[in-house]
Design a protein around this motif. Structure first.
Motif, short mmCIF file in Angstrom:
data_model
loop_
_atom_site.label_atom_id
_atom_site.label_comp_id
_atom_site.label_asym_id
_atom_site.label_seq_id
_atom_site.Cartn_x
_atom_site.Cartn_y
_atom_site.Cartn_z
N ARG A 45 0.83 -1.21 0.00
CA ARG A 45 0.00 0.00 0.00
C ARG A 45 0.86 1.26 0.00
N ASN A 46 2.06 1.15 0.57
CA ASN A 46 2.96 2.30 0.65
C ASN A 46 3.85 2.43 -0.59
N ALA A 47 3.74 1.47 -1.52
CA ALA A 47 4.59 1.48 -2.72
C ALA A 47 3.91 2.28 -3.83
N SER A 48 4.72 2.84 -4.70
CA SER A 48 4.17 3.54 -5.85
C SER A 48 3.59 2.52 -6.83
N LYS A 49 2.65 2.96 -7.62
CA LYS A 49 2.07 2.09 -8.64
C LYS A 49 3.12 1.80 -9.69
N GLY A 50 3.09 0.57 -10.22
CA GLY A 50 4.03 0.18 -11.25
C GLY A 50 4.76 -1.09 -10.89
N VAL A 51 5.81 -1.38 -11.64
CA VAL A 51 6.58 -2.61 -11.48
C VAL A 51 7.67 -2.41 -10.44
N HIS A 52 7.81 -3.39 -9.55
CA HIS A 52 8.85 -3.38 -8.52
C HIS A 52 9.63 -4.69 -8.60
N THR A 53 10.92 -4.61 -8.37
CA THR A 53 11.78 -5.79 -8.41
C THR A 53 12.12 -6.22 -6.99
N ILE A 54 11.84 -7.49 -6.71
CA ILE A 54 12.16 -8.09 -5.41
C ILE A 54 13.28 -9.08 -5.65
N SER A 55 14.36 -8.96 -4.90
CA SER A 55 15.47 -9.90 -5.06
C SER A 55 16.01 -10.33 -3.70
N VAL A 56 16.56 -11.54 -3.69
CA VAL A 56 17.18 -12.10 -2.49
C VAL A 56 18.58 -12.56 -2.87
N VAL A 57 19.54 -12.19 -2.05
CA VAL A 57 20.92 -12.65 -2.23
C VAL A 57 21.27 -13.53 -1.03
N ALA A 58 21.67 -14.76 -1.31
CA ALA A 58 22.09 -15.68 -0.25
C ALA A 58 23.59 -15.89 -0.35
N THR A 59 24.26 -15.83 0.80
CA THR A 59 25.70 -16.02 0.86
C THR A 59 25.99 -17.09 1.90
N ASP A 60 26.81 -18.09 1.52
CA ASP A 60 27.13 -19.15 2.49
C ASP A 60 28.42 -18.82 3.23
#
Length: 75
Positions: A45-60
């Motif tokens: 709800r707090n995000a602007s309208k449009g496309v957003h990129t969600i990414s996760v980086v995992a490091t061992d």
């Protein structure tokens, strides 16, 4: 628009010990976790309208990194 729960799971040949995960929305780090699982509740709800990129980086523990990403559209 509403809330969205983002989850990820990571592992390596040594198990989940020593894994660090970082969650980014549009390039901004919004969450971290240690171990195999990450969960984050995003209030879109707090995000602007449009496309957003969600990414996760995992490091061992050895410094190996892996990244996954997906796009969501807020209307």
């Amino acid at each position: 628009t509403g809330s969205l729960t983002v989850t990820s799971a990571a592992s390596d040949n040594a198990g989940a010990a020593g894994i660090r995960q970082a969650l980014y929305i549009d390039g901004k780090q919004v969450g971290t976790a240690s171990g195999a699982k990450l969960s984050y509740k995003w209030n879109a709800r707090n995000a602007s309208k449009g496309v957003h990129t969600i990414s996760v980086v995992a490091t061992d523990a050895a410094g190996n990194r892996s990244q996954a990403q997906n796009s969501v559209t807020v209307k």
